[in-house]
Design a protein around this motif. Sequence first.
Motif, PDB file in Angstrom:
ATOM      1  N   UNK A  76       1.132  -1.606   0.237  1.00  0.00           N
ATOM      2  CA  UNK A  76      -0.131  -0.083   0.117  1.00  0.00           C
ATOM      3  C   UNK A  76       0.911   1.592   0.510  1.00  0.00           C
ATOM      4  N   UNK A  77       0.510   2.492  -0.797  1.00  0.00           N
ATOM      5  CA  UNK A  77       1.514   3.775  -0.579  1.00  0.00           C
ATOM      6  C   UNK A  77       0.494   4.730  -0.953  1.00  0.00           C
ATOM      7  N   UNK A  78      -0.871   4.425  -0.850  1.00  0.00           N
ATOM      8  CA  UNK A  78      -2.116   5.507  -0.392  1.00  0.00           C
ATOM      9  C   UNK A  78      -2.138   6.517   1.402  1.00  0.00           C
ATOM     10  N   UNK A  79      -2.873   7.418   1.051  1.00  0.00           N
ATOM     11  CA  UNK A  79      -3.297   7.748   2.325  1.00  0.00           C
ATOM     12  C   UNK A  79      -3.484   7.366   3.015  1.00  0.00           C
ATOM     13  N   UNK A  80      -4.262   6.383   2.572  1.00  0.00           N
ATOM     14  CA  UNK A  80      -6.214   5.493   3.235  1.00  0.00           C
ATOM     15  C   UNK A  80      -5.750   4.366   3.085  1.00  0.00           C
ATOM     16  N   UNK A  81      -6.408   3.216   3.937  1.00  0.00           N
ATOM     17  CA  UNK A  81      -6.516   1.829   3.877  1.00  0.00           C
ATOM     18  C   UNK A  81      -7.816   1.419   3.619  1.00  0.00           C
ATOM     19  N   UNK A  82      -8.002   0.148   2.831  1.00  0.00           N
ATOM     20  CA  UNK A  82      -9.171   0.161   3.479  1.00  0.00           C
ATOM     21  C   UNK A  82      -9.703  -1.587   3.329  1.00  0.00           C
ATOM     22  N   UNK A 114      -8.212   9.510  12.404  1.00  0.00           N
ATOM     23  CA  UNK A 114      -7.793   8.429  12.270  1.00  0.00           C
ATOM     24  C   UNK A 114      -8.806   7.890  11.400  1.00  0.00           C
ATOM     25  N   UNK A 115      -9.965   7.857  11.420  1.00  0.00           N
ATOM     26  CA  UNK A 115     -10.933   6.010  10.643  1.00  0.00           C
ATOM     27  C   UNK A 115     -12.186   6.779  11.019  1.00  0.00           C
ATOM     28  N   UNK A 116     -12.588   6.265   9.865  1.00  0.00           N
ATOM     29  CA  UNK A 116     -14.473   6.527   9.703  1.00  0.00           C
ATOM     30  C   UNK A 116     -15.091   4.421   9.258  1.00  0.00           C
ATOM     31  N   UNK A 132      -9.001   3.894   6.905  1.00  0.00           N
ATOM     32  CA  UNK A 132      -8.372   3.618   7.897  1.00  0.00           C
ATOM     33  C   UNK A 132      -6.446   4.704   7.569  1.00  0.00           C
ATOM     34  N   UNK A 133      -6.553   6.512   8.034  1.00  0.00           N
ATOM     35  CA  UNK A 133      -5.608   6.704   7.813  1.00  0.00           C
ATOM     36  C   UNK A 133      -4.617   5.354   7.624  1.00  0.00           C
ATOM     37  N   UNK A 134      -3.361   5.462   6.401  1.00  0.00           N
ATOM     38  CA  UNK A 134      -2.583   4.538   6.436  1.00  0.00           C
ATOM     39  C   UNK A 134      -0.905   4.915   7.919  1.00  0.00           C
ATOM     40  N   UNK A 135      -1.147   6.274   7.882  1.00  0.00           N
ATOM     41  CA  UNK A 135      -0.085   6.432   8.836  1.00  0.00           C
ATOM     42  C   UNK A 135      -0.773   5.453  10.447  1.00  0.00           C
TER      43      UNK A 135
END
Length: 243
Positions: free
Chosen positions: A13-19, A45-47, A95-98
Motif C-alpha cells: 500500500x502506498x496511498x494516504x488511506x487504507x481499506x 484516524x478512521x471512519x 483508515x489513515x495509512x500512517x
Amino acid sequence: GLGAARNTGLRHARGAFLTFADSDDELPPDAIETLVKALRKSGSDFAIGTPRRMTEQRRWVPDWAGQVHARDRYGVQVGDFPDVLKDVFVCNKLFRTDFFQRVVQRFPVGIRYEDQEPTAKAFTAGTFDVLAAVTYDWRVREDGSSITQQKADPDDLADRLTVKHRVRQILREQADPVTYTAWLAKAVGFDLRSYVEQVPRTDLDYWTTLQQATAQLAADLDTDGWNQIPIIDRLATLALVAD
C-alpha cells in the motif's frame, strides 16, 4: 487465509488511506468518497460506514448495525460510545495509512476472525467517525459456506475464543473500566449467543469448551455488566456459566 492476504496488501500500500474488501462482497459506488469526505471534515484516524447484508434476493442492515450507525458521529473515542465495539469488521472502515501502520501494524495469520484484534487496537488508540451511510455490502452465501456461517464447527469455536481472549487483553489494558465492562457484556451476551444456539447439534466437548471460556470471561462482569445484557441472552449465559 484472510490475515496473510491483508498483510500482503499492507506491504504494497502506498496511498494516504487504507481499506479492505473480501472477494465476494461489494461496495456501493460512493462508499470510498463518503468515508474520505468524513475524514477530511473531522481529521479523525478512521471512519466507519454502515455494513449491509445481501443475498441475491435482498439487502438489509442488521439490527445491531442500525442501532450503532443510527446517526453520524464525528471525532468519537471509544469511551464516548462503547456500543461501537459491536462493529468489529475492517471492511466497512477507511483508515489513515500512517495511523494503521503505527497502531495496528498487521493482521494475525492462520486464524478466523482476524479483523477483531486489529479493530480493538484501532478503537482504543484512535478517534473515529461513525456514519449512517452504507459503505459495504456483505454477502450471505446461500450455500452456507461463509466463515461466519460455520458456528457449529469446533475449530471455528476455538478460533473465536482465542480471538476473544486476545481482544479482552487489549481492552482490559487500554480501555477505561466502563468501556471494558460494556465489551464484556457484548462478548458473553451478543457475540456468544450464536454459539449457544449450536449446542443441540454439537457434542459434549463443544459444550465444555464454550462453558469454560464463557465462565472465564464472565468472571470479570459486575452487576452493571450483567444488567447490560438483554434478559433472553443473560439467562442463557448464566445457565452456561453454571454448567
